[in-house]
Design an enzyme around this catalytic site. Structure first.
Site, PDB file in Angstrom:
ATOM      1  CG  HIS A  19     -31.616  28.362 -26.547  1.00  0.00           C
ATOM      2  ND1 HIS A  19     -31.832  27.011 -26.449  1.00  0.00           N
ATOM      3  CD2 HIS A  19     -30.297  28.504 -26.851  1.00  0.00           C
ATOM      4  CE1 HIS A  19     -30.717  26.352 -26.703  1.00  0.00           C
ATOM      5  NE2 HIS A  19     -29.751  27.236 -26.933  1.00  0.00           N
TER       6      HIS A  19
ATOM      7  CB  CYS B  61     -26.761  28.680 -26.049  1.00  0.00           C
ATOM      8  SG  CYS B  61     -26.592  29.436 -27.684  1.00  0.00           S
TER       9      CYS B  61
END
Length: 412
Positions: free
Chosen positions: A337, A355
């Site tokens: 992201h 992440c």
């Protein structure tokens, strides 16, 4: 009294009549000789090969056709109940159709003694059966029957990905989750048929008792057309619980894109058709929160989404309401992201909670930042491979990540 003798035309006519009668009798006798005896001898014929036809053979066929279930039966089981047989003869045809005229496939045995359907029957459906057989003399016998299958009290369906008509990346499996735990997996898997153009061997793998994924040995070839037929209506997935789905799903595999993240070098190489098209600077999971290693498939895309640590067990550690350009990699919460709060971490050190972060701006409005570029050039089904992380390989059931199983493990 004197009677004049008959002569001339009249006399010839009388003698001709007697001759005609005699000839007629001869013809009758000849006709009778062609029959082969019996009261219906005059109706015989041959099949052009010197063999008597069924009609010429005379008499009723010795073949006996049997159909189960019996005519008019109701609440019939969808599997195992329909059987057609022949005694003292061989089956020559079996036609089974539902109330919409759709035929049920099946095969007559090599010796002609029986027929069974190739698949289960649909629930709550009326079927018509016509079956014919011949005895050793070629005489035919036939039977017709109809019956209605059961209406189940308990049912299940499958929710699946990808959607019908979609275009996906080369790593996209066909994944189906069932609303009830399946205890008859072989019957359910048999009712799902996957075909491809070009043809490739596709196999199913169960994750637990409620999820079944299908994939080939290697990533799909770009341009592959995949069709999945869900013939679950009437399948007994568990005792007394029947499927109620009959659906065809098709999707297309797009261009080949596989991106490789090196957690030590803090880079991501984006490759299309095997060639690097862009190298991006990233940050991955910091010590104690390392990113999973292994092959992961993008399963969802969000232009903006909220990420709350409470939902993944990191109580109170973060709650970011506007994470831009987010793409899910695992069910447990791993994303690639955009990151507008990471400072100089990109390309330099690992700072996330697991992440993969790419530089972005708050609101995601700048199309020129790395996160926006990667988001715009990615699709559901693309593969992201992580290597050189300190974490283990991702569990194959965590997301659409069955590629982390070898083909032998997948198919056993």
């Amino acid at each position: 009294m004197y009677v004049r003798p008959i002569s001339g035309a009249a006399g010839h006519a009388r003698r001709g009549g007697r001759l005609a009668l005699a000839v007629g009798g001869l013809l009758l006798a000849v006709t009778a000789c062609g029959g082969g005896g019996g009261s219906d001898a005059g109706s015989g014929s041959q099949d052009g090969k010197g063999k008597p036809s069924a009609q010429a053979a005379g008499g009723q066929s010795e073949a006996v056709v049997t159909i189960a279930p019996k005519d008019g039966a109701t609440s019939v089981d969808t599997s195992g109940a329909l059987k057609v047989g022949a005694a003292k003869g061989k089956l020559t045809e079996v036609v089974v159709k539902d109330d919409k005229g759709t035929a049920v496939a099946g095969t007559i045995t090599a010796d002609g003694s029986g027929w069974t359907p190739a698949t289960h029957l649909a629930a709550a459906t009326q079927y018509q059966v016509h079956a014919g057989a011949k005895d050793s003399a070629g005489r035919t016998a036939a039977e017709d029957s109809s019956f209605t299958t059961l209406t189940p009290d308990n049912t299940f369906i499958g929710t699946f990905t990808p959607e019908d008509g979609s275009t996906v990346g080369v790593g996209m499996p066909f994944s189906i989750r069932f609303t009830r735990g399946i205890t008859h997996p072989e019957d359910v898997e048999k009712a799902i048929k996957v075909t491809t153009v070009p043809a490739v061997d596709v196999r199913g793998h169960w994750f637990g008792n409620d999820r079944l994924d299908f994939r080939p040995e290697q990533y799909w070839k770009a341009g592959t057309k995949v069709t999945v037929k869900l013939n679950l209506d009437g399948v007994e997935g568990r005792e007394g619980v029947y499927g109620k789905q009959s659906k065809t799903v098709s999707f297309t595999v797009g261009r080949n894109q596989v991106s490789v993240v090196d957690a030590k070098k803090h880079t991501m190489k984006v490759m299309q058709e095997g060639k690097v098209v862009k190298t991006l600077k990233v940050t991955t999971g910091k010590p104690g929160y390392a990113t999973w290693n292994g092959q992961m498939v993008i399963s969802e895309k969000f232009t903006v989404t909220r990420m709350n640590g409470d939902t993944v067990g990191y109580d109170g550690e973060y709650d970011i309401k506007d994470v831009p350009h987010a793409m899910r990699l695992t069910g447990s919460g791993t994303f690639v992201h955009g990151n507008y709060w990471g400072g100089d971490a990109f390309g330099n050190y690992n700072a996330s909670h697991g992440c993969i972060g790419l530089r972005d701006v708050r609101g995601g409005y700048d199309s020129g930042v790395p996160a926006a570029w990667f988001f715009d050039h990615s699709m559901v089904g693309d593969v992201v491979v992580v290597k050189n992380s300190t974490d283990p390989t991702v569990d194959p059931s965590n997301g659409l990540n069955g590629w982390n199983l070898s083909w032998a493990e997948w198919t056993k």
